[in-house]
Every structure is written in structure tokens, then in C-alpha cells.
Design a protein around this motif. Structure first.
Motif, PDB file in Angstrom:
ATOM      1  N   PHE A 134      -5.317  -1.470  -1.203  1.00 52.24           N
ATOM      2  CA  PHE A 134      -5.680  -1.474   0.219  1.00 52.24           C
ATOM      3  C   PHE A 134      -6.154  -2.854   0.653  1.00 52.24           C
ATOM      4  O   PHE A 134      -5.741  -3.380   1.692  1.00 52.24           O
ATOM      5  CB  PHE A 134      -6.786  -0.443   0.494  1.00 52.24           C
ATOM      6  N   GLY A 178     -10.285   1.149   1.724  1.00 52.78           N
ATOM      7  CA  GLY A 178      -9.766   1.622   0.444  1.00 52.78           C
ATOM      8  C   GLY A 178     -10.802   2.449  -0.298  1.00 52.78           C
ATOM      9  O   GLY A 178     -10.485   3.475  -0.909  1.00 52.78           O
ATOM     10  N   GLN A 233       0.159   5.067  -1.097  1.00 53.45           N
ATOM     11  CA  GLN A 233      -0.912   5.551  -0.225  1.00 53.45           C
ATOM     12  C   GLN A 233      -0.440   5.418   1.214  1.00 53.45           C
ATOM     13  O   GLN A 233      -0.099   4.321   1.653  1.00 53.45           O
ATOM     14  CB  GLN A 233      -2.182   4.726  -0.413  1.00 53.45           C
ATOM     15  N   ALA A 276     -10.988   5.655   1.244  1.00 49.71           N
ATOM     16  CA  ALA A 276      -9.739   6.384   1.037  1.00 49.71           C
ATOM     17  C   ALA A 276      -9.673   7.044  -0.329  1.00 49.71           C
ATOM     18  O   ALA A 276      -8.821   7.897  -0.562  1.00 49.71           O
ATOM     19  CB  ALA A 276      -8.545   5.449   1.209  1.00 49.71           C
ATOM     20  N   LEU A 280      -5.339  11.099   4.254  1.00 51.26           N
ATOM     21  CA  LEU A 280      -5.421   9.643   4.263  1.00 51.26           C
ATOM     22  C   LEU A 280      -4.703   9.102   5.498  1.00 51.26           C
ATOM     23  O   LEU A 280      -5.207   8.214   6.191  1.00 51.26           O
ATOM     24  CB  LEU A 280      -4.778   9.090   2.991  1.00 51.26           C
ATOM     25  N   GLY A 326     -10.236  -4.001   4.582  1.00 50.18           N
ATOM     26  CA  GLY A 326      -9.297  -3.187   3.819  1.00 50.18           C
ATOM     27  C   GLY A 326      -9.933  -2.611   2.564  1.00 50.18           C
ATOM     28  O   GLY A 326      -9.707  -1.449   2.224  1.00 50.18           O
ATOM     29  N   THR A 383      -6.722   6.940   8.272  1.00 46.89           N
ATOM     30  CA  THR A 383      -6.365   5.559   8.586  1.00 46.89           C
ATOM     31  C   THR A 383      -5.869   5.456  10.024  1.00 46.89           C
ATOM     32  O   THR A 383      -6.123   4.461  10.698  1.00 46.89           O
ATOM     33  CB  THR A 383      -5.285   5.026   7.630  1.00 46.89           C
ATOM     34  N   HIS A 429      -2.093  -0.287   9.854  1.00 47.81           N
ATOM     35  CA  HIS A 429      -1.663  -1.651   9.631  1.00 47.81           C
ATOM     36  C   HIS A 429      -1.821  -2.543  10.850  1.00 47.81           C
ATOM     37  O   HIS A 429      -2.130  -3.727  10.731  1.00 47.81           O
ATOM     38  CB  HIS A 429      -0.219  -1.674   9.135  1.00 47.81           C
ATOM     39  N   VAL A 472       0.821  -1.217   0.000  1.00 52.68           N
ATOM     40  CA  VAL A 472       0.000   0.000   0.000  1.00 52.68           C
ATOM     41  C   VAL A 472       0.855   1.267   0.000  1.00 52.68           C
ATOM     42  O   VAL A 472       0.543   2.225  -0.706  1.00 52.68           O
ATOM     43  CB  VAL A 472      -1.038  -0.034   1.152  1.00 52.68           C
ATOM     44  N   SER A 525      -0.876   4.672   4.492  1.00 51.86           N
ATOM     45  CA  SER A 525      -1.813   4.069   5.434  1.00 51.86           C
ATOM     46  C   SER A 525      -1.159   3.912   6.799  1.00 51.86           C
ATOM     47  O   SER A 525      -0.021   3.495   6.897  1.00 51.86           O
ATOM     48  CB  SER A 525      -2.262   2.707   4.926  1.00 51.86           C
TER      49      SER A 525
END
Lengths: 317, 327
Positions: free
Chosen positions: B223, B114, B68, B117, B125, B110, B129, B73, B62, B70
Motif C-alpha cells: 500500500f 495499509g 488488494q 486495511a 477493503l 498509504g 478505500t 488511487h 497494490v 484499492s
């Protein structure tokens, strides 16, 4: 997440038969307490947004700068027994220098070796870890402490809401600081230079703005604002090395207001403060923790640019 | 994303000959033979490192491939842990099926994230997240009836047909196998049309769109895949761990994985794997000095961003090249 001190009346259980009278009292109390804690969120959000607006970096270490400044004041005042008129300016100066030097010696270098935003963000995350680790290392952050209040904490009634002199002092100081900052940002030559850097750094440089100096000044000022927020709120909360996590409420405030709008940050701060207190009073104190995250998610999904964000722009190739 | 210059085939072939190839073979032999020579603790660390390798692969897809940012996680990882452990416990599914279930649940979440997002990028973002990650951790800690809340959840031993895994040593071959499987999968994804579309989106969404790439689809899928891989890492965790606590699934874990990927070098699979192992070992050593742990973590992040933003391996490679060609 450090939720602020609960309102000073008994925790009444709220059933379906909660009458209108009680709801009205809660409403007034929620607004009064929300304006007080909100003013601190607004200050922190202002510190985040002014940096983002002028150098496009979301400073993820803002909460730890706030925390560390609180501990500097605590150390000087409680452990070194310095008089308060020395402690206050000394704390502000330390915060200013720390942030300005971080900008000058770390971020300038990061920006030089890597263009992408991710790298700058990770560097600020690094700073947040260093500050937190450092406060823990000194041993001051291990036991929860409280900064002594400089203003009496006797409660007074405004309408049906109970507030303290300290609350009024917090609110008053925060509003004064914000007003002074707006005046500086909008009407002084330095402020105009900062705005120019935010709009177009290259053009600003062409008309004679010293970019490096301007960035250092902005980061330093943002440190000062965070330090003021810390000095205001630390008599009301238990200080720990993790108290910087209230920055999430400031980020929520900045997002609600629109991440690059200074008035938005202030309005967002008050909105988050009031919503947080309302959630605590009407729903449950357990849900307070979740409120800022839900606020962030909802606002970003419905209106990513925030309330004051203006139109969304797309970055071209 | 400041991308490294495209590697021409020649240096790749050269890198895979001689010392590098020998090193790779030695690493494989060590990895396979590890449980024969060592004690429980070392095997436990090896298991954990392999799980982190897979987590880093997920984050690589990702952030590294699609660009992106994120910060959720740990949440996907946690969803994978809870989903596979609960599936294993409640229905007594064979463990591989439970792991797959965990990966699917995490992947579905996810995909949803996504889709949300799509409207955001960069800092927005990252913050969204981050908020999602914190909210998920809150759910883990407060949904008592399912996750057993703040008391943590006991994970029942994994069962493969008649074999029940009760020790780190028994789990190790399975963990190693699943890790290699995920590395293979990530390489395959990265080399496929899909992987190329991810990188095109990273370099420029507008240019990618002009080339006929469905940018929205690429972003959502990346994502989903990233979350599914992280969820699978969660299932691997359940192979050798008997207990999970929501406290260990917070922002620190996200930062740990992010640091690993950054130390290895953003944007390269080898970097993600190497970073997971190198930084995993560093953080294990730092456990001996917990007072300094945070300071050193932070300092490593800052110094890498300042002087080696392309990661440890690119940094070493550059120094070697400089030394070879003289200054």
C-alpha cells in the motif's frame, strides 16, 4: 451527494448557548426525518445485501439502477402522460428485467471467464457508467427535475417534529416492502432456495435449485426494490443523472449493519438516516456529505463485520 | 486472482526478438523525438499519458501484485499533487525535492491506510478505500486555507536549478525521464524478494504465511509503495500543469486508472503500461464525443470482463497463437 430536503423550519444558528429546549426539538426532528430518509437507504441497502448474500457480488451499479428506474418512471409519467397505475408496474417490470438480464447475459459470462471477485466488481462498475451515460444521452438527465408527489405534502406535527403526509407514505411503504421481502425470503419456497444458494451454491444445485434462474430472480428483485426506493424518494429530491450517488449512504448502511445481514441492512439504513440528519442539525449541513464515509471507515476499522455480522471467518487455502 | 500461466524463458526470449524488439526500439525513438515533430497539444497529451503510466504502475503494485482491491488511487495522486505543489510554492524547494516530498507524504498516508486495511479484504477493503478516497476529495475541496478549496490551486512553474519549466515541450524530457525511472523501479521491486512476497500474498495468504512471509508487512508495504508511486505521478503532473482542481481527483479518476490497468491486463507491468497508453489514447479520442464517453467507458469495462479478463494484450496474443496453430 444528494442530501435530502432540509427540515421545514428556519435554519437557526447554533451557538454554545443553545438551550435544552431547542436541543430536544432538534432531537425529535432529527429522528423523524432520519427515519424517513433512512427507510430509503434501508431499501437500497437491502437490495445490495440480498445480492451480496446470495451471489457474493457487491453491486456497485445499484445506485445507477435506482437512478435509471426513477427516470423510467419520470419519462412514462411526465413525458408520455401515462396514468400512474400503468407507470408504477411498468417501472418495476423494467427494473426487474434489466437486472435479471444483466445477471444472465453479462455476469454469468464474466464469472465463467474469470474467477476473481475483482472482475465481477469491475463489470458492475461498467454497468453503472453505461446507465449514467445512457440517461445523460437521452437528455432527461441534463436538467434537474422533480417527480410529482402523489401524496399531499402538507406538514403535520408529531410531537415537536414536523413531517409531511408524503414522509409518512414513504416510511409506511418502505416498511411494508421490507416486511413482504422478509416474509418471501424466509417462508416461501423460492426464498428458501435463495437462502440455500447463498449458503452453498453447489449443494443447492444438488437438491434441485436452478442456480441460473435463482440468480436472475434475486437480481431482478433487487432491481424492483431499488425502483421502489426511487419512486418513493424522487418527489423529495431533485432528480439528476448523479442522484445514484446516494447509494453511498446505502453502502454505509449495509456496512454498519454487517454486509451479509438483511436485518442489519435495515437497521443500518435507519442508523445512517438518523445520524445524517443529526449531523446536519447539530453540526453543519456541510459535514453531512462526509458523514457516511466516516461511518464506513470507523465501522470497518472497529468492527469490520458490522453490528449484525456475526463472527469473522477466514477463507482457507 | 486467476493468474496467467507462468511464462517459460523461451517464449520471453522469442517475444523480445524480431518484430517485438524492433517495435520497442521504434517506440523509444518516437518517444524521445516526439517534441521535435509535434505541436503543443500532442506533447501535452504525451505528458499526461506518461503520468498515467506511472499512476497505473502504482495501482499495479497494490492490485496486480498483491491482490488488494484499492479504490483510493485518485486520493494518493491528489495528495502528491498538492504536497509537491505546496512544497514548491512555500519553501521554493528544487522541484525534484518537492516531487520526492509529495511521494513521501502520499506514501506515509498509504502506509497508514495499509495498516487499517490489514483487517479487511475484498469488498470491505474496496469500500473502505473508496470511502477514504471520497473523504480525501472532500478535504481537498474544503480545506480552503491550504488547498484553496473549490477554487483550485495554482501550481507554480517547476524549477531545476537555473532552468524554469514553462511549456509542455520543456517539461516533456523530464516527464519521460521520471516515467522511465518509475518503470525501472517497479520492475526492480517486482523482481525483488519483496515483489515475490507480494505475489505470494496475492495467490494465498495462508500459503504465504506458511512459507515464512510476513503477510502483514507485505500488505502494508505494498500500500505504501503504491501510494508513493501515485504521489510521485502527482509531482510529475505538476511539471507541466499550472492548475489543479479537486473535482478532477474523484472517483472518475480512480475508475479511469482502474480501467487502464484492466484493459492492459491485471497483474503484468507491461499490461499496466500498455493499458495506460492505449486507454489513455482512447479516452482522449472519446473527448470528442463527450455524450458517449460514459457509455463507451462502461461498455469497454463490461466487454473486457466478459471476453478478455486477462487484458487486451493477452487477448491479442491468444488470438495470434490460435491463428498460427490453426484451430
Amino acid at each position: 451527494m444528494a442530501a435530502f430536503a432540509p427540515p421545514p423550519f428556519p435554519d437557526l444558528s447554533i451557538g454554545p448557548d443553545m438551550d435544552l429546549q431547542l436541543a430536544l426539538i432538534f432531537l425529535q426532528q432529527g429522528i423523524a426525518s432520519g427515519l424517513v430518509s433512512g427507510s430509503v437507504y434501508a431499501l437500497l441497502a437491502l437490495a445490495i445485501v440480498v445480492i451480496f448474500k446470495t451471489s457474493d457480488v457487491p453491486n456497485f451499479a445499484q445506485g445507477e439502477v435506482f437512478m435509471a428506474a426513477g427516470y423510467v418512471a419520470l419519462y412514462l409519467f411526465v413525458f408520455q402522460k401515462m396514468p400512474i397505475w400503468v407507470v408504477l408496474p411498468a417501472t418495476l417490470v423494467v427494473a426487474f428485467l434489466a437486472m435479471a438480464l444483466f445477471r444472465r447475459f453479462v455476469l454469468d459470462q464474466v464469472a465463467k471467464s474469470a474467477k476473481d471477485l475483482v472482475y465481477l466488481v469491475i463489470a458492475t462498475l461498467g454497468l453503472s457508467y453505461v446507465l449514467k451515460g445512457f440517461v445523460r444521452r437521452t437528455g432527461f438527465g441534463d436538467t434537474p427535475r422533480s417527480f410529482p408527489a402523489l401524496v399531499p405534502t402538507d406538514s403535520i406535527m408529531i410531537g415537536q417534529a414536523s413531517v409531511t403526509m408524503l414522509d409518512l407514505a414513504i416510511f409506511g411503504t418502505a416498511v411494508t416492502v421490507m416486511a413482504a421481502f422478509f416474509w418471501m425470503f424466509n417462508y416461501t419456497k423460492t426464498g428458501r432456495a435463495m437462502r440455500a444458494v447463498g449458503m452453498n451454491p453447489k449443494a443447492a444445485q444438488l437438491v434441485g435449485v436452478d442456480l441460473r434462474r435463482c440468480h436472475m430472480l434475486i437480481w431482478g428483485l433487487s432491481g424492483v426494490i431499488s425502483a421502489i426506493a426511487a419512486l418513493l424518494i424522487s418527489p423529495k429530491i431533485l432528480m439528476t443523472a448523479d442522484m445514484g450517488s446516494i447509494v453511498m449512504l446505502a453502502f454505509a448502511a449495509a456496512i454498519v449493519g454487517g454486509f451479509s445481514s438483511l436485518p442489519g441492512a435495515v437497521v443500518g439504513g435507519f442508523v445512517i438516516g438518523i445520524v445524517e440528519n443529526m449531523v446536519g442539525l447539530f453540526i453543519s449541513s456541510r459535514a453531512i456529505v462526509l458523514a457516511p464515509f466516516l461511518a464506513i471507515l470507523i465501522v470497518l476499522v472497529l468492527r469490520p463485520q458490522g453490528l449484525f455480522g456475526g463472527k469473522l471467518t477466514i477463507k482457507k487455502v | 486472482m486467476s493468474s496467467p500461466p507462468l511464462a517459460s524463458p523461451a517464449p520471453v526470449r522469442r517475444a523480445l526478438s524480431g518484430p517485438a524488439l524492433i517495435g520497442l526500439v521504434v517506440a523509444m525513438i518516437v518517444a524521445v523525438a516526439l517534441p521535435v515533430f509535434t505541436t503543443g497539444y500532442v506533447v501535452y497529451i504525451a505528458n499526461l499519458l506518461l503520468v498515467f503510466v506511472v499512476l497505473c504502475l502504482g495501482l499495479h503494485i497494490v492490485i496486480g501484485e498483491t491482490g488488494q482491491f484499492s479504490m483510493a488511487h485518485a486520493a494518493f495522486y491528489g495528495i502528491g499533487i498538492y504536497a509537491s505543489a505546496l512544497a514548491n510554492r512555500a519553501v521554493d524547494l528544487p522541484y525534484p525535492v518537492a516531487m520526492l516530498f509529495g511521494a513521501l507524504v502520499a506514501g506515509a498516508v498509504g502506509l497508514f491506510i495499509g495498516a487499517l486495511a490489514l483487517r479487511m479484504r475484498d469488498i470491505y477493503l474496496a469500500l473502505a478505500t473508496f470511502a477514504f478516497g471520497e473523504a480525501t476529495q472532500w478535504v481537498f475541496a474544503n480545506w480552503d486555507s491550504v488547498t484553496n478549496g473549490p477554487n483550485g490551486l495554482r501550481i507554480s512553474p517547476a524549477r531545476f536549478g537555473p532552468i524554469e519549466i514553462l511549456s509542455d515541450k520543456q517539461a516533456y524530457p523530464f516527464v519521460l525521464f521520471f516515467c522511465l525511472l518509475m518503470i525501472g523501479l517497479t520492475v526492480a521491486i517486482s523482481r525483488s524478494r519483496l515483489g515475490r512476497s507480494f505475489r505470494a500474498v496475492r495467490e494465498s495468504e495462508v500459503a504465504a504465511m506458511a512459507m515464512g512471509i510476513d503477510v502483514r508487512r507485505a500488505r502494508i508495504v505494498s500500500f505504501g509503495l503504491s501510494a508513493a508511486i501515485a504521489g510521485f505521478a502527482g509531482g510529475m503532473f505538476g511539471l507541466f500543469q499550472t492548475f489543479i482542481h479537486p473535482d478532477s481527483l474523484g472517483f472518475q479518476t480512480t475508475i479511469l486508472v482502474l480501467t487502464m490497468v484492466v484493459v492492459g491486463g491485471l497483474g503484468s507491468i507491461a499490461g499496466a503500461i500498455g493499458g495506460a497508453i492505449v486507454f489513455g489514447l482512447i479516452s482522449e479520442v472519446l473527448r470528442q464525443a463527450p455524450q458517449y464517453q460514459e457509455i463507451i467507458y462502461g461498455a469497454i469495462l463490461i466487454l473486457f470482463m466478459m471476453y478478455a479478463p486477462r487484458g487486451l494484450f493477452a487477448f491479442i496474443g491468444d488470438r495470434i497463437r490460435e491463428a498460427r496453430h490453426g484451430r
